[in-house]
Scaffold this motif. Structure first.
Motif, short mmCIF file in Angstrom:
data_model
loop_
_atom_site.label_atom_id
_atom_site.label_comp_id
_atom_site.label_asym_id
_atom_site.label_seq_id
_atom_site.Cartn_x
_atom_site.Cartn_y
_atom_site.Cartn_z
N UNK C 300 2.83 5.98 15.13
CA UNK C 300 2.99 4.77 13.88
C UNK C 300 1.91 3.66 14.29
N UNK C 301 1.40 3.05 13.36
CA UNK C 301 0.56 2.01 13.65
C UNK C 301 1.45 0.71 13.57
N UNK C 302 0.84 -0.48 14.41
CA UNK C 302 1.58 -1.49 14.35
C UNK C 302 0.69 -2.69 14.85
N UNK C 303 0.71 -3.90 14.83
CA UNK C 303 0.05 -4.99 15.06
C UNK C 303 0.44 -5.68 16.42
N UNK C 304 -0.53 -5.97 17.26
CA UNK C 304 0.06 -6.51 18.53
C UNK C 304 0.29 -8.04 18.47
N UNK C 305 1.10 -8.44 19.39
CA UNK C 305 1.61 -9.88 19.23
C UNK C 305 0.52 -10.74 19.44
N UNK C 306 -0.53 -10.22 20.18
CA UNK C 306 -1.63 -11.37 20.51
C UNK C 306 -2.66 -11.25 19.57
N UNK C 307 -2.57 -10.54 18.50
CA UNK C 307 -3.56 -10.63 17.53
C UNK C 307 -3.81 -11.95 16.70
N UNK C 308 -4.90 -12.69 16.82
CA UNK C 308 -5.16 -13.84 16.12
C UNK C 308 -5.25 -13.64 14.55
N UNK C 309 -5.18 -12.32 14.18
CA UNK C 309 -5.51 -11.90 12.71
C UNK C 309 -4.44 -10.84 12.24
N UNK C 310 -3.28 -11.14 12.23
CA UNK C 310 -2.26 -10.37 11.55
C UNK C 310 -2.49 -9.96 10.30
N UNK C 311 -2.94 -10.87 9.67
CA UNK C 311 -3.00 -10.46 8.19
C UNK C 311 -4.04 -9.48 8.06
N UNK C 312 -5.27 -9.68 8.70
CA UNK C 312 -6.34 -8.50 8.49
C UNK C 312 -5.80 -7.11 9.03
N UNK C 313 -4.96 -7.13 10.20
CA UNK C 313 -4.42 -6.16 10.90
C UNK C 313 -3.76 -5.16 9.84
N UNK C 314 -2.65 -6.22 9.26
CA UNK C 314 -1.70 -5.49 8.38
C UNK C 314 -2.54 -4.97 7.07
N UNK C 315 -3.29 -5.67 6.68
CA UNK C 315 -4.26 -5.50 5.60
C UNK C 315 -4.65 -3.66 5.67
N UNK C 316 -5.39 -3.86 7.06
CA UNK C 316 -5.93 -2.11 7.37
C UNK C 316 -4.94 -1.41 7.27
N UNK C 317 -3.77 -1.64 7.83
CA UNK C 317 -2.49 -0.57 8.00
C UNK C 317 -2.18 -0.10 6.61
N UNK C 318 -1.94 -1.09 5.70
CA UNK C 318 -1.44 -0.97 4.33
C UNK C 318 -2.73 -0.01 3.91
N UNK C 319 -3.75 -0.45 3.88
CA UNK C 319 -5.12 0.45 3.39
C UNK C 319 -4.97 1.69 3.71
N UNK C 320 -4.52 2.03 5.17
CA UNK C 320 -4.43 3.44 5.36
C UNK C 320 -3.27 4.23 4.79
N UNK C 321 -2.48 3.43 4.17
CA UNK C 321 -1.13 4.22 3.61
C UNK C 321 -1.51 4.91 2.39
N UNK C 322 -2.72 5.09 1.90
CA UNK C 322 -2.93 5.64 0.44
C UNK C 322 -2.48 7.22 0.89
N UNK C 323 -2.17 7.64 -0.14
CA UNK C 323 -1.69 9.11 -0.21
C UNK C 323 -2.97 9.88 0.14
N UNK C 324 -4.08 9.55 -0.30
CA UNK C 324 -5.22 10.61 -0.02
C UNK C 324 -5.42 10.79 1.82
N UNK C 325 -5.02 9.55 2.32
CA UNK C 325 -5.22 9.72 3.69
C UNK C 325 -3.98 10.48 4.58
N UNK C 326 -2.98 9.98 3.68
CA UNK C 326 -1.66 10.81 4.13
C UNK C 326 -1.89 12.35 4.11
N UNK C 327 -2.44 12.81 2.92
CA UNK C 327 -2.75 14.31 2.68
C UNK C 327 -3.91 14.77 3.42
#
Lengths: 356, 292, 418
Positions: C300-327
């Motif tokens: 699974x994907x997660x964000x490290x505690x030391x990340x200065x940009x958790x919002x960006x990291x989360x944005x990437x992870x959410x982006x990756x959750x699209x059905x086409x990538x899952x497929x």
């Protein structure tokens, strides 16, 4: 001899300085760090604060106890017999949650024997670690003399003037240049229980009389298999050390021996062997150190199994320190290993001291 | 009489070679197995292990495993990294450790005995047991790079080199060897007014060929086979060495042919280094001659 | 020499590149897929798409070989050098979250509402990680074997009971056609043991640790149910149904070579098997008394505690959750898509697809491994116990020792925050 040591503090420190500083910084300092860790409850990964726990890690590793158990008696005081032997209460009922034996909580049987009517159990807090110590000693005690002896034999064999001898020297050395991890991977195929090369070879030689053995999967052969492979892998290296020792013996001594009419054995006994003194100390110490550090073979081939038959001290140190995130317990094992090897090398040094 | 002894001689020679060849086979067969397997498809490779075919280039032979290995991992990069790290460490190690051993054997100075004992004691410490503390130290060390001063030695060549330049074993090898050198040579040079560095450079090191070769190959092997340390301090593929690279090949279904191809490729540099050393080593013995 | 030039050239190119992309903030990411070309291609595609889709963030990936990944992360954390985004094996996540390596995801819960439960990584009530796929294990065999041996085909509604399963193994053994009736996968040491075998224990009614408190293993790993499981497990090997010391090559290709009648294997290996034997069937786990169980959760994907940009990291992870990538992941490496909509887009998991059964299996039988930071240690202890029992060690004593070790570890860690 004393003239060798002309005094010069400055030159000595300048020339030894770089090595001393590097070793102090990158070996000794971290080792002191590890010693300190072994007295704490430090975890590899944890948000909890580190606490000083004294010798708790050592007690956990080395704790032992002796327990004498009397046979089960019935109401009449008669010993209950089961299958023709007196029945004893199960060890489990004594060492688990038994308020009468709080000090035995969590201990396991290391070995046991019968003493008259009673059964004597030797219990250990950490059976696996004790097994690892024993296995490591077996490994060292077999590997050190066999490997040193075979290597010397090879060195003498290869130290003759013959056409093409360099090619053989290179061949004998080849296993050494291959990483032990690689060697272990290859030997897994050789030792394989079904279609392994060794089983096929033995079967062919004996026309099928020798049944296939699962060399690494059988508790009684696994350690032996690893010992054989380890000797095979490193013997070429020690051959080269012996060779460089042989090269330092002056040819004039051999010439003198030949003139005196010395036999081959006499030549070896009175010229070669005394000339190899420092080399012998070196080879023995290096083999002993390497043998105590036995790890990679275990990691690739058996993971300590089957049934702990190939557990070793360093494997346990790493399994705990990294695998189980118990860096303080792993450090304690390292310290115990250090003490063991230090004592042995002091004895070795005393035995091989120059008697002048 | 002469004919008989010539015959005898011929027979003895034949026996000697037979023994030498037999021993050679024992030492080489797994490597032949590795090389041959690297040429075979997985299915055949595994079937062949049951017979002598394992040692023969028979069946469906090709270099397909090699090209597949290059597709899977940057093999050249890994070998290059390992050779850089190993080469530099070996050279520095020989220099630093031989100097120290020279000081321990030939010069008298305050602290000499104590320091030698301590250094020899470090022989006992397996690297794995100090890796974590060492990591904590290395991650705090300052480094000067293109982007100025920073802390932490991670992801670099020097973090893989510097901690391993000096080690007890190499010092010990040199010490044991130097003890066998004739001390008259050094005394004579002192009498003639040579400085310690001059004696080290002009007298002792030219005689040290065999031990240099031994120490070099040992250090080479230890460095080339590094796994745990680079795994901990190198996160960028660009600095990754061969043994970490080996893990690229252990996926769910292990492609044994590719593994064998990769193993064959990473073994070549070590073999080449040894063969080179062996020539240099023999040359050095032939040239020094006077010993003992 | 050319190598040197090449390196210098690469360095220059990298410098020029980073200069040009100054406007975007760089997010670093670690991934465990080095050496797996198919996987790398898909991840690279997601990253490229993400970087092109917006102007705030630019993700850069370092990939690691899987066998070295966890150690690399731990070392990176100790050295204070973690990336912004990292991937984590599901059962390990609580350990890293508890240790302060990771922070909760900033992802809209609605985005994962239709996900299977396995890929959702919760710790302390917060979502720390999310998977782009799940994995499942099934009892792999061929329809022709079942027919020849005269066995009932078990279904999700009516799985085999323990007796039926053992009768099936006995039938396979008696047929003399196979080297071993059952291939549990003993060669895959490591996480496979707890992942694949602890569901058997759970189906017997035991567990690795008491999930009501997570403070002890006493009674669950050495209780009556666990001992019954241990005896059964030992019997598999003692009675010759399975082999305790398995050759890794046999694990990879033994079923295809006809050595085993039944293989306990994951869906990631299913595509190979299907191409070998088109009549391969994937049977649900047997029910040993407390319902059939299989393991859940994969990487699974997660964000490290030391990340200065958790919002960006989360944005990437959410982006990756699209059905086409899952497929895409599912089509590429055969993993189970976490949503029904993505499953419909795949060749193998769509209605009537050859592996659709895995999707149903996961939905019906999956149980996550104990959600506790102590799992990392517990998994190791469990693995050793099972290997020892398979090799003939005393069942009760071995399980007792495992319990003691797990309990000592929990105590040493102050209860792991439970």
């Amino acid at each position: 001899m004393s003239s060798k040591f002309q005094r010069s503090n400055r030159a000595g420190w300048v020339m030894a300085g770089p090595a001393a500083v590097l070793i102090a910084g990158f070996v000794i300092l971290p080792f002191f760090f590890a010693i300190a860790l072994s007295f704490t409850n430090q975890r590899l990964i944890s948000p909890n604060p580190t606490e000083f726990v004294g010798l708790a890690n050592y007690r956990q590793l080395l704790g032992m106890a002796v327990l004498t158990v009397d046979p089960v008696t019935d109401d009449a005081g008669q010993v209950v017999m089961k299958d023709g032997a007196p029945e004893y209460p199960s060890l489990r009922s004594l060492t688990r949650n038994n308020p009468d034996y709080p000090h035995l909580q969590g201990m396991r049987e290391w070995s046991s024997f019968d003493w008259g009517q009673s059964r004597v159990y030797i219990l250990a807090r950490d059976v696996v670690f004790l097994t690892a110590i024993v296995n490591t000693f077996i490994f060292v005690i077999i590997v050190a003399p066999v490997q040193a002896g075979l290597a010397l034999g090879l060195a003498l064999l290869i130290n003759q003037r013959m056409r093409g001898i360099n090619i053989f020297r290179a061949f004998y050395f080849m296993p050494v240049v291959v990483s032990i991890v690689v060697v272990s991977l290859l030997w897994r195929f050789i030792y394989d229980g079904d279609s392994g090369l060794l089983n096929n070879l033995l079967g062919a030689i004996s026309f099928g009389a020798i049944p296939p053995v699962d060399w690494l999967g059988n508790p009684s052969t696994a350690l032996g298999a690893i010992i054989a492979m380890s000797i095979w892998q490193a013997v070429g290296f020690h051959m080269v050390i012996w060779l460089s020792g042989l090269q330092t013996i002056s040819p004039t001594l051999y010439e003198a021996g030949a003139i005196e009419g010395a036999s081959k054995w006499q030549t070896f006994r009175y010229i070669t062997w005394p000339g190899l003194r420092n080399t012998a100390v070196l080879v023995l110490i290096v083999i002993t150190m390497q043998a105590f550090a036995l790890f990679a073979q275990i990691d690739v081939m058996t993971n300590g199994g089957p049934l702990d038959s190939t557990q070793t001290i360093v494997f346990q140190a790493i399994e705990r320190g990294y695998g189980k995130q118990d860096i303080s317990g792993g450090s304690a094992i390292s310290v115990i290993l250090f003490v063991i090897v230090l004592s042995i090398s002091l004895i070795q040094r005393w035995l091989t001291r120059e008697r002048t | 009489m002469a004919a008989i002894s010539a015959d005898n001689h011929g027979l003895r020679l034949a026996v000697r070679y037979a023994v030498l060849i037999l021993i050679a086979i024992i030492f080489v067969f797994p490597l032949v197995f590795m090389l041959m397997s690297s040429l075979k498809p997985d299915q055949q490779l595994l079937q062949d292990t049951a017979s002598l075919r394992a040692f023969l280039p028979v069946g469906d032979i090709s270099l397909a495993n090699y090209s597949a290995a290059f597709d899977r991992a940057p093999v050249t990069l890994f070998i290059f990294n390992s050779v850089v790290v190993t080469g530099i460490t070996v050279v520095l190690s020989l220099l630093v450790c031989s100097m120290a051993a020279f000081a321990f054997v030939f010069i008298g100075w305050r602290g000499r005995e104590f320091l030698l004992t301590v250094i020899l004691a470090t022989l006992i410490v397996p690297f794995e047991t100090i890796a974590i503390p060492l990591l904590l130290i290395a991650s705090k060390l300052p480094s000067i790079g293109l982007d100025g001063l920073s802390t932490g030695w991670l992801n670099s060549y020097h973090v893989q080199i510097v901690p391993f330049i000096a080690d007890g074993l190499t010092v010990f090898l040199f010490v044991q060897y130097f003890k066998d050198l004739p001390s008259e040579l050094i005394e004579a040079a002192r009498v003639e007014g040579a400085s310690w560095p001059q004696i080290y450079r002009r007298i002792v090191m030219p005689l040290a060929g065999p031990v240099l070769a031994t120490a070099a190959i040992l250090k080479f092997l230890a460095m080339y086979n590094q796994y745990l340390w680079p795994l901990m301090v190198v996160q960028e593929e660009g600095y990754r060495p061969v043994m970490v690279g080996l893990q690229y090949f252990f996926q769910q279904n292990v492609a044994w042919g590719e593994v064998m191809a990769y193993l064959s490729m990473i073994t070549v540099p070590v073999l080449a280094f040894y063969l080179y050393l062996q020539r240099a080593f023999i040359a050095s013995i032939a040239s020094t001659g006077v010993k003992g | 020499m050319t190598q040197m030039k090449w390196l210098a050239g690469a360095a220059l190119a990298a410098a020029a590149w980073s200069g040009a992309a100054q406007a975007q903030t760089t997010l670093t990411m670690w991934y465990h897929g080095a050496g797996n070309e198919v996987e790398a291609k898909i991840v690279d595609q997601i990253i490229a798409d993400f970087n092109a889709s917006q102007t705030d963030w630019k993700v850069e990936m370092q990939s690691f070989p899987q066998a070295a990944y966890n150690d690399s992360v731990v070392a990176g954390a100790l050295a204070g050098n973690l990336p912004d985004i990292l991937d984590v094996d599901g059962p390990v996540m609580p350990n890293w979250a508890w240790s302060g390596y990771m922070q909760p995801l900033q992802i809209d819960e609605a985005a994962i509402a239709n996900f299977l439960p396995g890929p959702k990584g919760y710790w302390n009530g917060q979502l720390y990680s999310i998977g782009l796929w799940d994995a499942a294990v099934a009892l792999v065999t061929r329809q022709s074997y079942l027919d020849e041996l005269g066995l009932r085909t078990p279904t999700l509604d009516q799985p085999w009971t323990k007796d039926e399963f053992m009768a099936a193994l006995e039938a396979a053994k008696a047929s003399g056609k196979f080297e071993y009736a059952f291939d549990p996968g003993m060669a895959w040491t490591g996480e496979w043991y707890p992942y694949a075998f602890s569901p058997f224990l759970q189906s017997f009614g035991g567990d690795i640790v008491d999930r009501t408190t997570y403070k002890t293993a006493e009674g669950v790993l050495n209780g009556d149910a666990a001992i019954a499981f241990g005896e059964w497990w030992q019997g598999l090997f003692a009675n010759g149904y399975a082999q305790a010391a398995q050759d890794p090559a046999d694990r990879d290709s033994g079923f295809a070579a006809g050595k085993y009648a039944f293989s306990w294997n994951g869906n990631w290996a299913a595509m190979n098997t299907l191409s070998q034997f088109p009549d391969t069937v994937f049977l649900p786990a047997p029910d040993f008394g407390n319902g059939p169980k299989i393991g859940a959760a994969s990487w699974q994907f997660g964000v490290s505690a030391s990340s200065q940009h958790p919002e960006g990291a989360s944005a990437f992870i959410q982006f990756a959750l699209q059905d086409k990538y899952l497929a895409a992941f599912s089509n590429g490496i055969g993993l189970i898509p976490p949503t029904a909509t993505a499953a419909a887009m795949t060749d193998n998991y769509k209605e009537g697809g050859p592996m659709a059964v895995f999707y149903d299996l996961t939905k019906a039988q999956a149980l996550v491994r104990p959600v506790t930071p102590g799992y990392v240690v517990q998994a190791k202890v469990f693995e050793k116990a099972l290997a020892d029992i398979a090799n003939g060690a005393d069942v009760a004593a071995t399980l007792d020792a495992a319990v003691d070790e797990i309990n000592a570890d929990i105590e040493k860690n102050g209860g792991y925050g439970h």
